[in-house]
Design a protein around this motif. Structure first.
Motif, PDB file in Angstrom:
ATOM      1  N   PHE A   1     -14.099   8.055   6.352  1.00 10.82           N
ATOM      2  CA  PHE A   1     -14.644   7.010   7.226  1.00 10.82           C
ATOM      3  C   PHE A   1     -14.725   5.651   6.514  1.00 10.82           C
ATOM      4  CE2 PHE A   1     -16.408  11.121   8.459  1.00 10.82           C
ATOM      5  CZ  PHE A   1     -15.992  11.189   9.784  1.00 10.82           C
ATOM      6  N   SER A   2     -14.010   5.523   5.393  1.00  9.76           N
ATOM      7  CA  SER A   2     -14.143   4.316   4.573  1.00  9.76           C
ATOM      8  C   SER A   2     -13.555   3.074   5.234  1.00  9.76           C
ATOM      9  CB  SER A   2     -13.491   4.529   3.201  1.00  9.76           C
ATOM     10  OG  SER A   2     -12.113   4.852   3.336  1.00  9.76           O
ATOM     11  N   ARG A   3     -12.661   3.234   6.215  1.00 13.58           N
ATOM     12  CA  ARG A   3     -12.147   2.070   6.928  1.00 13.58           C
ATOM     13  C   ARG A   3     -13.186   1.512   7.898  1.00 13.58           C
ATOM     14  NH1 ARG A   3      -6.910   0.176   7.574  1.00 13.58           N
ATOM     15  NH2 ARG A   3      -5.397   1.107   6.179  1.00 13.58           N
ATOM     16  N   ILE A   4     -14.076   2.396   8.356  1.00 14.01           N
ATOM     17  CA  ILE A   4     -15.107   1.974   9.305  1.00 14.01           C
ATOM     18  C   ILE A   4     -16.285   1.354   8.565  1.00 14.01           C
ATOM     19  CG2 ILE A   4     -16.687   2.761  11.109  1.00 14.01           C
ATOM     20  CD1 ILE A   4     -14.667   5.067  11.597  1.00 14.01           C
ATOM     21  N   ASN A   5     -16.754   2.065   7.536  1.00 14.56           N
ATOM     22  CA  ASN A   5     -17.860   1.568   6.717  1.00 14.56           C
ATOM     23  C   ASN A   5     -17.305   1.124   5.372  1.00 14.56           C
ATOM     24  OD1 ASN A   5     -20.115   1.190   5.074  1.00 14.56           O
ATOM     25  ND2 ASN A   5     -21.302   2.764   6.128  1.00 14.56           N
TER      26      ASN A   5
ATOM     27  N   HIS B   1      -8.203 -10.510 -11.259  1.00 14.33           N
ATOM     28  CA  HIS B   1      -7.939  -9.296 -10.479  1.00 14.33           C
ATOM     29  C   HIS B   1      -6.956  -9.628  -9.368  1.00 14.33           C
ATOM     30  CE1 HIS B   1     -11.583  -8.010 -12.533  1.00 14.33           C
ATOM     31  NE2 HIS B   1     -12.207  -9.059 -12.012  1.00 14.33           N
ATOM     32  N   ASP B   2      -5.833  -8.924  -9.322  1.00 11.81           N
ATOM     33  CA  ASP B   2      -4.891  -9.064  -8.207  1.00 11.81           C
ATOM     34  C   ASP B   2      -5.276  -8.056  -7.131  1.00 11.81           C
ATOM     35  OD1 ASP B   2      -3.646 -10.873  -9.805  1.00 11.81           O
ATOM     36  OD2 ASP B   2      -1.766  -9.765 -10.018  1.00 11.81           O
ATOM     37  N   ILE B   3      -5.431  -8.534  -5.912  1.00  9.45           N
ATOM     38  CA  ILE B   3      -5.854  -7.669  -4.812  1.00  9.45           C
ATOM     39  C   ILE B   3      -4.646  -7.370  -3.925  1.00  9.45           C
ATOM     40  CG2 ILE B   3      -7.522  -7.313  -2.969  1.00  9.45           C
ATOM     41  CD1 ILE B   3      -8.741  -7.740  -5.793  1.00  9.45           C
ATOM     42  N   ASP B   4      -4.032  -6.226  -4.189  1.00  5.97           N
ATOM     43  CA  ASP B   4      -2.870  -5.779  -3.423  1.00  5.97           C
ATOM     44  C   ASP B   4      -3.265  -4.830  -2.295  1.00  5.97           C
ATOM     45  OD1 ASP B   4      -1.336  -7.124  -5.343  1.00  5.97           O
ATOM     46  OD2 ASP B   4      -1.174  -5.339  -6.596  1.00  5.97           O
ATOM     47  N   PHE B   5      -4.349  -4.103  -2.505  1.00  5.92           N
ATOM     48  CA  PHE B   5      -4.817  -3.118  -1.531  1.00  5.92           C
ATOM     49  C   PHE B   5      -6.329  -3.237  -1.359  1.00  5.92           C
ATOM     50  CE2 PHE B   5      -1.163  -1.279  -3.727  1.00  5.92           C
ATOM     51  CZ  PHE B   5      -0.344  -0.901  -2.674  1.00  5.92           C
ATOM     52  N   VAL B   6      -6.782  -3.089  -0.128  1.00 11.42           N
ATOM     53  CA  VAL B   6      -8.225  -3.009   0.113  1.00 11.42           C
ATOM     54  C   VAL B   6      -8.586  -1.738   0.883  1.00 11.42           C
ATOM     55  CG1 VAL B   6      -8.518  -5.509   0.059  1.00 11.42           C
ATOM     56  CG2 VAL B   6      -8.112  -4.381   2.242  1.00 11.42           C
ATOM     57  N   TYR B   7      -7.557  -0.969   1.244  1.00  5.90           N
ATOM     58  CA  TYR B   7      -7.783   0.309   1.921  1.00  5.90           C
ATOM     59  C   TYR B   7      -6.989   1.402   1.217  1.00  5.90           C
ATOM     60  CZ  TYR B   7      -9.443  -2.548   5.833  1.00  5.90           C
ATOM     61  OH  TYR B   7     -10.119  -3.447   6.608  1.00  5.90           O
TER      62      TYR B   7
ATOM     63  N   THR C   1      -1.877 -12.890   1.062  1.00  5.70           N
ATOM     64  CA  THR C   1      -2.119 -13.364   2.433  1.00  5.70           C
ATOM     65  C   THR C   1      -0.873 -13.069   3.274  1.00  5.70           C
ATOM     66  OG1 THR C   1      -1.336 -15.593   1.877  1.00  5.70           O
ATOM     67  CG2 THR C   1      -3.699 -15.178   1.665  1.00  5.70           C
ATOM     68  N   LEU C   2      -0.408 -11.849   3.211  1.00  7.05           N
ATOM     69  CA  LEU C   2       0.836 -11.470   3.874  1.00  7.05           C
ATOM     70  C   LEU C   2       0.655 -11.354   5.383  1.00  7.05           C
ATOM     71  CD1 LEU C   2       2.042  -8.730   1.342  1.00  7.05           C
ATOM     72  CD2 LEU C   2       2.639 -11.159   1.396  1.00  7.05           C
ATOM     73  N   ASP C   3       1.781 -11.443   6.080  1.00 14.22           N
ATOM     74  CA  ASP C   3       1.821 -11.248   7.525  1.00 14.22           C
ATOM     75  C   ASP C   3       2.417  -9.877   7.813  1.00 14.22           C
ATOM     76  OD1 ASP C   3       0.939 -13.917   8.143  1.00 14.22           O
ATOM     77  OD2 ASP C   3       2.941 -14.621   7.592  1.00 14.22           O
ATOM     78  N   PRO C   4       2.067  -9.282   8.946  1.00 12.94           N
ATOM     79  CA  PRO C   4       2.704  -8.017   9.330  1.00 12.94           C
ATOM     80  C   PRO C   4       4.227  -8.157   9.288  1.00 12.94           C
ATOM     81  CG  PRO C   4       0.894  -8.501  10.813  1.00 12.94           C
ATOM     82  CD  PRO C   4       1.075  -9.729   9.949  1.00 12.94           C
ATOM     83  N   GLY C   5       4.878  -7.193   8.678  1.00 14.86           N
ATOM     84  CA  GLY C   5       6.328  -7.256   8.523  1.00 14.86           C
ATOM     85  C   GLY C   5       6.755  -7.710   7.146  1.00 14.86           C
TER      86      GLY C   5
ATOM     87  N   ASP D   1       5.122  -5.072   1.464  1.00 15.51           N
ATOM     88  CA  ASP D   1       3.828  -4.718   0.864  1.00 15.51           C
ATOM     89  C   ASP D   1       2.625  -5.191   1.681  1.00 15.51           C
ATOM     90  OD1 ASP D   1       5.043  -3.369  -1.170  1.00 15.51           O
ATOM     91  OD2 ASP D   1       4.731  -4.899  -2.692  1.00 15.51           O
ATOM     92  N   PHE D   2       2.817  -5.530   2.951  1.00 12.61           N
ATOM     93  CA  PHE D   2       1.674  -5.872   3.793  1.00 12.61           C
ATOM     94  C   PHE D   2       0.790  -4.636   3.991  1.00 12.61           C
ATOM     95  CE2 PHE D   2      -0.337  -5.746   7.977  1.00 12.61           C
ATOM     96  CZ  PHE D   2      -1.108  -6.900   7.933  1.00 12.61           C
ATOM     97  N   THR D   3      -0.506  -4.767   3.647  1.00 12.77           N
ATOM     98  CA  THR D   3      -1.447  -3.654   3.833  1.00 12.77           C
ATOM     99  C   THR D   3      -2.757  -4.094   4.476  1.00 12.77           C
ATOM    100  OG1 THR D   3      -2.397  -3.935   1.611  1.00 12.77           O
ATOM    101  CG2 THR D   3      -0.544  -2.390   1.826  1.00 12.77           C
ATOM    102  N   PHE D   4      -3.012  -5.413   4.515  1.00 14.03           N
ATOM    103  CA  PHE D   4      -4.242  -5.902   5.131  1.00 14.03           C
ATOM    104  C   PHE D   4      -4.061  -7.353   5.551  1.00 14.03           C
ATOM    105  CE2 PHE D   4      -4.618  -6.984   0.642  1.00 14.03           C
ATOM    106  CZ  PHE D   4      -5.119  -8.273   0.654  1.00 14.03           C
ATOM    107  N   SER D   5      -4.876  -7.792   6.494  1.00 16.21           N
ATOM    108  CA  SER D   5      -4.889  -9.193   6.925  1.00 16.21           C
ATOM    109  C   SER D   5      -6.020  -9.911   6.205  1.00 16.21           C
ATOM    110  CB  SER D   5      -5.103  -9.288   8.438  1.00 16.21           C
ATOM    111  OG  SER D   5      -4.026  -8.684   9.128  1.00 16.21           O
TER     112      SER D   5
END
Length: 347
Positions: A105-109, A72-78, A138-142, A145-149
């Motif tokens: 509210f899925s970003r909170i819970n 599974h490639d994890i490109d997005f978690v939100y 494991t992308l950095d801001p900037g 395709d950065f979408t999560f840390s």
């Protein structure tokens, strides 16, 4: 055993993918697509079939007939804001009021987030006696395709490892051609994980033959699982078995194992193939049968974003079918370690 392949010019050029060396035409992501290849028999693993006739005799753990490497490639978690709104409206129209009330509210819970679904994927696979590999960006801001840390997922990564699944690196857009970038992203994941990372797949299946293999070997990876066409399922170099790549420029094997990619969800349903579910399953079933016949390894990429609706039903069907056929369904690192032992024992 490669010496025997080398004596057959056509098979040797297919195995080494000579046509991809210094290719003049590539797509916008620098990939060599199937539609530009001279290879027209992509659904037949011709090199693997030759090796079987010449002494290759893999025997999988517990007498299993063949192996399936689930990934599974994890490109997005939100879910982004627009998609959240659209999903909420659809849920309301279907009368799914509980889901509609949770999505905003899925970003909170995180338990309400349909893409924070690693444990649900693991629970599903466990029902069929399967385990898989999750490749995380494991992308950095900037970065593109950065979408999560990755630091946000420390608890999930630990859980995945503790339960016996694998965490690998999903290299960003430029990593496939940049050793510094590969090492940087590998170290970042290892810092969060607290363990060495041995498995790799590049984002968008970006790959340069044979240079990417050399870079990954230099970065300390045990195996790669990028090598498949983005625009067609099948066997990119005629192999349905793990293999050590050969560099025609240096005349030497590269010290990394490739678990060639056979089936990817977006390839079946998007890309150039654009199959409906009936034809996608017919092709998938044929590829499973082919790998079973060759006692090979079928590598499957199913994104966490495709673990819903009819795509989830399709994945369940694949798991059930392979389970009923007696496949060994394991993470990439387990298959890699086993194959290296088997390869050494067979010379």
């Amino acid at each position: 055993m490669l010496k025997k392949v080398e004596q057959n010019r056509d098979l040797w050029e297919l195995f080494t993918k000579k046509e991809e060396y210094n290719a003049a035409l590539l797509d916008k992501y620098g990939r060599f697509p199937y539609y530009l290849s001279r290879q027209r028999n992509v659904f037949e693993p011709e090199v693997s079939e030759f090796l079987l006739k010449n002494g290759l005799n893999p025997e999988y753990p517990e007498g299993k007939k063949f192996a399936v490497c689930l990934t599974h490639d994890i490109d997005f978690v939100y879910i982004d804001t627009l998609n959240t709104a659209a999903r909420t409206v659809k849920a309301l129209k279907r009368g799914q009021f509980a889901e509609a009330s949770m999505l905003p509210f899925s970003r909170i819970n995180k338990t309400w987030n349909p893409l924070w679904n690693f444990r649900r994927i693991m629970d599903l696979e466990e029902k069929y006696g399967a385990k898989s590999t999750f490749y995380f960006l494991t992308l950095d801001p900037g970065n593109e395709d950065f979408t999560f840390s990755i630091e946000e997922l420390e608890g999930e990564l630990g859980y995945i490892l503790e339960e016996g699944w694998e965490v690998g690196l999903h290299g960003g857009h430029e990593a496939y051609n940049n050793l510094i970038e590969i090492k940087k992203k590998k170290q970042k994941l290892e810092k969060v994980l607290g363990e060495k990372v041995m498995g790799y797949r590049n984002h968008y299946l970006r790959f340069k033959t044979p240079e990417t293999w050399e870079l990954l070997a230099d970065a300390g990876f045990s195996y790669d699982s990028t090598f498949g066409y983005h625009d067609c399922a099948g066997f990119r170099n005629g192999m349905c078995h793990p293999f050590k790549p050969y560099n025609l420029k240096t005349g030497k094997e590269i010290n990394i194992l490739e678990l060639p990619l056979t089936i990817m969800d977006t390839t079946l349903f998007q890309s150039q193939m654009r199959l409906d579910f009936e034809h996608a399953w017919a092709l998938t079933e044929m590829l499973i049968l082919t790998v079973e016949r060759c006692r090979g390894v079928l590598t499957v990429l199913w994104h966490n974003t495709y673990m819903q609706g009819e795509y989830l039903v399709f994945y369940k069907k694949l798991l059930q079918h392979c389970s009923e056929k007696g496949a060994w369904m394991a993470p990439g690192i387990q298959i890699c370690n086993w194959w290296k032992e088997e390869y050494d024992s067979q010379g």
